[in-house]
Design a protein around this motif. Sequence first.
Motif, short mmCIF file in Angstrom:
data_model
loop_
_atom_site.label_atom_id
_atom_site.label_comp_id
_atom_site.label_asym_id
_atom_site.label_seq_id
_atom_site.Cartn_x
_atom_site.Cartn_y
_atom_site.Cartn_z
N GLU A 1 0.81 -1.21 0.00
CA GLU A 1 0.00 0.00 0.00
C GLU A 1 0.85 1.27 0.00
N GLY A 2 2.18 1.08 -0.01
CA GLY A 2 3.08 2.21 -0.16
C GLY A 2 3.59 2.84 1.12
N PHE A 3 3.46 2.12 2.24
CA PHE A 3 3.89 2.67 3.53
C PHE A 3 5.13 1.94 4.06
N GLU A 4 5.98 2.69 4.76
CA GLU A 4 7.13 2.07 5.42
C GLU A 4 6.60 1.05 6.43
N LEU A 5 7.21 -0.13 6.48
CA LEU A 5 6.63 -1.28 7.18
C LEU A 5 6.48 -1.07 8.69
N ASN A 6 7.51 -0.55 9.37
CA ASN A 6 7.38 -0.33 10.82
C ASN A 6 6.20 0.59 11.12
N PHE A 7 6.16 1.70 10.41
CA PHE A 7 5.09 2.67 10.59
C PHE A 7 3.73 2.05 10.28
N ALA A 8 3.67 1.24 9.22
CA ALA A 8 2.40 0.64 8.80
C ALA A 8 1.81 -0.22 9.90
N VAL A 9 2.65 -1.01 10.59
CA VAL A 9 2.16 -1.89 11.66
C VAL A 9 1.95 -1.11 12.96
N ASN A 10 2.99 -0.41 13.39
CA ASN A 10 3.01 0.18 14.73
C ASN A 10 2.10 1.39 14.88
N VAL A 11 1.96 2.16 13.83
CA VAL A 11 1.19 3.41 13.93
C VAL A 11 -0.10 3.35 13.10
N LEU A 12 0.04 3.22 11.79
CA LEU A 12 -1.15 3.26 10.94
C LEU A 12 -2.08 2.09 11.23
N GLY A 13 -1.53 0.89 11.42
CA GLY A 13 -2.34 -0.27 11.74
C GLY A 13 -3.02 -0.14 13.09
N THR A 14 -2.27 0.30 14.09
CA THR A 14 -2.82 0.49 15.43
C THR A 14 -3.93 1.54 15.41
N TYR A 15 -3.68 2.64 14.70
CA TYR A 15 -4.67 3.72 14.63
C TYR A 15 -5.95 3.26 13.93
N THR A 16 -5.79 2.61 12.78
CA THR A 16 -6.95 2.18 12.00
C THR A 16 -7.77 1.15 12.77
N MET A 17 -7.08 0.19 13.38
CA MET A 17 -7.75 -0.85 14.16
C MET A 17 -8.57 -0.23 15.30
N THR A 18 -7.96 0.69 16.01
CA THR A 18 -8.64 1.29 17.16
C THR A 18 -9.85 2.11 16.73
N GLU A 19 -9.67 2.97 15.75
CA GLU A 19 -10.78 3.81 15.31
C GLU A 19 -11.96 2.99 14.80
N LEU A 20 -11.66 1.93 14.06
CA LEU A 20 -12.75 1.12 13.49
C LEU A 20 -13.45 0.25 14.52
N MET A 21 -12.81 0.02 15.67
CA MET A 21 -13.43 -0.78 16.72
C MET A 21 -14.25 0.06 17.71
N VAL A 22 -14.18 1.39 17.59
CA VAL A 22 -14.89 2.24 18.54
C VAL A 22 -16.38 1.92 18.63
N PRO A 23 -17.11 1.71 17.51
CA PRO A 23 -18.54 1.39 17.64
C PRO A 23 -18.81 0.14 18.48
N LEU A 24 -17.93 -0.86 18.37
CA LEU A 24 -18.12 -2.09 19.15
C LEU A 24 -17.66 -1.90 20.59
#
Length: 285
Positions: free
Chosen positions: A106-129
Amino acid sequence: METQIAGKNCIVTGANSGIGYSIAEGLAQRGATVYLVCRNKERGEAALSEIQTRTGNENIYLEICDLSSVTEIKSLASRFSKKNVPVHVLVNSAGLIEQNHVTTSEGFELNFAVNVLGTYTMTELMVPLLEKASLDARVITVSSGVMYTTPLNTDLQYSAKFDGLEQYARNKRIQVALTETWADKYKNKGIGFYSMHPGWADTPGVAKSFPSFSKSFSGKLRTSEEGADTVIWLALQQKENLASGAFYFDRAEAPKHLAFAATSGSHALINSVVDSLNSMASLFV
């Protein structure tokens, strides 16, 4: 720590090894329904079987998701939305220290993709649940003491000559600042947000990324179980005894900045980081 949490749904990312595995096992021992989020199906299935055997808890489930991929995280969140179950505990444990500069599909540096972008996306999308379990809902993000060494930096993909450990430290600092942001943003939603430092534990990730460090300190590092202890403690405490947005170490609130480290003012940059993350993950647009 003897509290039983039968009937509570817990999601643990990076749950097939190391601290993530120990967190999942510890929650399962206390009766929780645990969803293991793992990238590798075989290792995930092995972890699920072992946790069921060791704890006697059959309510352990595997969700396959590569947390470096926004697309896969969105698919995972969609699957959970269809289950329509409350999420009581989300543990962002998946982490990566890649010493080389690697770019995801997807064009992102791998550490950042997992540690930051992945963590952020996962958390925001789980807020309704998480809202469905709002009186008891909490998000616990496994950061690292290495974040003390660096201020928050908006060069998210590390455009300079790449340093994997420095990028990891930057990522972990962002996680702590994001936890503050979430605590404020969702303070009226009944969700608690906590970041923590597990201490230096002898995990497969440390052994792979820092073989000489791991060898030099063999027998002196914490076990994965010791690294997981504060996460489990945070999952079990009454929320009124915890401070949302805080950083924890060894079952106690810890400072987020060291004296003379010149990091405290840098958290003012977090809104710019959040804007970038929303754009990258196509959230809230």
